[in-house]
Design a protein around this motif. Structure first.
Motif, PDB file in Angstrom:
ATOM      1  N   THR A 173     -65.393   8.771 -14.304  1.00 29.95           N
ATOM      2  CA  THR A 173     -64.714   7.971 -13.286  1.00 29.95           C
ATOM      3  C   THR A 173     -63.198   8.022 -13.448  1.00 29.95           C
ATOM      4  O   THR A 173     -62.447   8.090 -12.460  1.00 29.95           O
ATOM      5  N   LYS A 174     -62.757   8.014 -14.699  1.00 31.55           N
ATOM      6  CA  LYS A 174     -61.324   8.039 -15.004  1.00 31.55           C
ATOM      7  C   LYS A 174     -60.737   9.448 -14.959  1.00 31.55           C
ATOM      8  O   LYS A 174     -59.523   9.622 -15.138  1.00 31.55           O
ATOM      9  N   GLY A 175     -61.584  10.454 -14.734  1.00 30.83           N
ATOM     10  CA  GLY A 175     -61.087  11.822 -14.638  1.00 30.83           C
ATOM     11  C   GLY A 175     -60.701  12.428 -15.975  1.00 30.83           C
ATOM     12  O   GLY A 175     -59.874  13.345 -16.027  1.00 30.83           O
ATOM     13  N   ILE A 176     -61.296  11.938 -17.060  1.00 23.03           N
ATOM     14  CA  ILE A 176     -60.974  12.435 -18.398  1.00 23.03           C
ATOM     15  C   ILE A 176     -61.929  13.564 -18.762  1.00 23.03           C
ATOM     16  O   ILE A 176     -63.139  13.356 -18.865  1.00 23.03           O
ATOM     17  N   PRO A 177     -61.417  14.779 -18.961  1.00 26.72           N
ATOM     18  CA  PRO A 177     -62.300  15.872 -19.358  1.00 26.72           C
ATOM     19  C   PRO A 177     -62.840  15.666 -20.776  1.00 26.72           C
ATOM     20  O   PRO A 177     -62.095  15.244 -21.668  1.00 26.72           O
ATOM     21  N   VAL A 178     -64.110  15.944 -20.950  1.00 26.44           N
ATOM     22  CA  VAL A 178     -64.767  15.824 -22.255  1.00 26.44           C
ATOM     23  C   VAL A 178     -65.310  17.187 -22.645  1.00 26.44           C
ATOM     24  O   VAL A 178     -66.072  17.794 -21.893  1.00 26.44           O
ATOM     25  N   VAL A 179     -64.905  17.677 -23.801  1.00 26.59           N
ATOM     26  CA  VAL A 179     -65.341  18.996 -24.246  1.00 26.59           C
ATOM     27  C   VAL A 179     -65.933  18.882 -25.649  1.00 26.59           C
ATOM     28  O   VAL A 179     -65.394  18.188 -26.507  1.00 26.59           O
ATOM     29  N   LEU A 225     -60.598  14.514 -24.075  1.00 28.14           N
ATOM     30  CA  LEU A 225     -61.422  14.063 -25.189  1.00 28.14           C
ATOM     31  C   LEU A 225     -62.185  15.252 -25.765  1.00 28.14           C
ATOM     32  O   LEU A 225     -62.954  15.903 -25.060  1.00 28.14           O
ATOM     33  N   VAL A 226     -61.933  15.540 -27.036  1.00 28.89           N
ATOM     34  CA  VAL A 226     -62.605  16.636 -27.736  1.00 28.89           C
ATOM     35  C   VAL A 226     -63.576  16.024 -28.749  1.00 28.89           C
ATOM     36  O   VAL A 226     -63.182  15.179 -29.556  1.00 28.89           O
ATOM     37  N   THR A 227     -64.830  16.453 -28.703  1.00 27.16           N
ATOM     38  CA  THR A 227     -65.816  15.887 -29.612  1.00 27.16           C
ATOM     39  C   THR A 227     -66.311  16.942 -30.599  1.00 27.16           C
ATOM     40  O   THR A 227     -66.621  18.070 -30.216  1.00 27.16           O
ATOM     41  N   LYS A 228     -66.349  16.546 -31.861  1.00 24.36           N
ATOM     42  CA  LYS A 228     -66.880  17.398 -32.921  1.00 24.36           C
ATOM     43  C   LYS A 228     -67.823  16.540 -33.759  1.00 24.36           C
ATOM     44  O   LYS A 228     -67.392  15.559 -34.362  1.00 24.36           O
ATOM     45  N   PRO A 229     -69.100  16.874 -33.795  1.00 25.84           N
ATOM     46  CA  PRO A 229     -70.057  16.003 -34.482  1.00 25.84           C
ATOM     47  C   PRO A 229     -69.898  15.998 -36.001  1.00 25.84           C
ATOM     48  O   PRO A 229     -69.359  16.938 -36.592  1.00 25.84           O
ATOM     49  N   ILE A 230     -70.363  14.949 -36.603  1.00 26.65           N
ATOM     50  CA  ILE A 230     -70.446  14.843 -38.042  1.00 26.65           C
ATOM     51  C   ILE A 230     -71.332  15.967 -38.592  1.00 26.65           C
ATOM     52  O   ILE A 230     -72.243  16.436 -37.899  1.00 26.65           O
ATOM     53  N   ALA A 231     -71.072  16.403 -39.807  1.00 27.61           N
ATOM     54  CA  ALA A 231     -71.899  17.443 -40.424  1.00 27.61           C
ATOM     55  C   ALA A 231     -73.323  16.929 -40.624  1.00 27.61           C
ATOM     56  O   ALA A 231     -73.542  15.746 -40.894  1.00 27.61           O
ATOM     57  N   ASP A 232     -74.299  17.823 -40.469  1.00 24.67           N
ATOM     58  CA  ASP A 232     -75.709  17.439 -40.573  1.00 24.67           C
ATOM     59  C   ASP A 232     -76.014  16.703 -41.870  1.00 24.67           C
ATOM     60  O   ASP A 232     -76.750  15.713 -41.887  1.00 24.67           O
TER      61      ASP A 232
END
Length: 310
Positions: A173-179, A225-232
């Motif tokens: 809604t806010k137009g923020i790209p999420v990758v 917004l860039v997302t990088k998950p926690i290590a397994d």
């Protein structure tokens, strides 16, 4: 005008003037933690950013002055004071007028970082839309500032107590790209996946840096917004995490805890429910997101200095 109330550390000022990569961070995780573990954890994150070729720039309030970049002494003081108050966007003027010493949230930190021209920000978990927001309207100001400030936030998804689906809807809604950096799933802070997919997946730091560079160069509104998950190996199993979160939220409701006070209470309850596994996971994700942010900042700076389109 904000710069009139901001003291930039010598290290950060030097990095900015010499066009070297800088990674900004908030400090509520420091001021709201337990000394000395909060101080040691902050030092570990700063060391990881330095080792990755960037300069850490923590935002805080010290004696009613905004600090961008903390000396070791200032960082330890902030960790030692253990202030329950944290300064968000709405609190900046009040904090300055009352000579407060405390940590800042993502929202206020983004304002300070962007005003100094910093392009990359690191945080373990972004604030978002709370569970039950349909009636409570509890939505973090983090998202509002991310929609306003031209900066890339690197995180491991939204905090685990939030509603990931509603958070992603609000970001849209806010137009923020999420990758997603190397992932197609929206991470869950302590968990690798929230069960929700991100709109864009890019496999390398180079590709993410190019994405951010274009977004900022085109003067598109807000940040990325860039997302990088926690290590397994550091993640908490989904079923354990969800049960812990639901129990913690129920306990908070019974105690009448809400607003800014909710997150620390819930995180403490999750730590107890997971026999401390969440504390280990939190430390791991603070470091991994900081390293990813530093790598992205390095790539962005190389592209800017070379005049390339990355």
């Amino acid at each position: 005008m904000l710069n009139d109330y901001t003291d930039i550390s010598d290290e950060v000022r030097s990095a900015l003037s010499e066009d070297r990569p800088v990674v900004a961070m908030e400090t509520s995780v420091v001021s709201g933690g337990k000394y000395p573990s909060n101080f040691a954890s902050a030092q570990e994150v700063d060391d990881a950013i330095h080792a990755s070729g960037a300069t850490p720039a923590r935002v805080a309030l010290i004696d009613g002055r905004i600090k961008l970049g903390l000396t070791p002494g200032e960082l330890e003081r902030l960790a030692h004071e253990n202030s329950p108050r944290k300064v968000g966007t709405r609190d900046i003027a009040a904090a300055l007028s009352t000579n407060l010493t405390t940590g800042t949230t993502v929202s206020s930190s983004l304002i300070v970082a962007a005003s100094a021209g910093i392009k990359v920000f690191s945080v373990a978990g972004i604030g978002g839309v709370h569970r039950g927001a349909e009636t409570s309207l509890d939505i973090s100001t983090d998202l509002e500032e991310l929609a306003r400030q031209p900066i890339a936030v690197v995180c491991a998804g939204a905090k685990s107590l939030l509603d990931p689906a509603l958070t992603l809807e609000y970001l849209e809604t806010k137009g923020i790209p999420v990758v997603g950096l190397g992932t197609r799933m929206f991470p869950n802070y302590y968990g690798v996946s929230s069960g929700q997919e991100v709109p864009w997946t890019l496999d390398s730091v180079d590709e993410v840096a190019r994405f951010i560079h274009l977004h900022l160069t085109l003067n598109l509104p807000g940040g990325v917004l860039v997302t990088k998950p926690i290590a397994d190996e550091a993640a908490i199993a989904p079923e354990i995490l969800n049960d812990a979160v639901e129990a913690a939220l129920a306990q908070a409701r019974e105690q009448g805890v809400k607003g800014q006070a909710l997150t620390p209470v819930v995180l403490s309850a999750i730590s107890t429910a997971t026999d401390g596994a969440s504390v280990i996971a939190n430390r791991a994700v603070l470091v991994s997101t900081a390293v990813a942010a530093a790598e992205i900042a390095n790539k962005l700076q190389v592209g800017v200095l070379s005049g390339s389109h990355l």
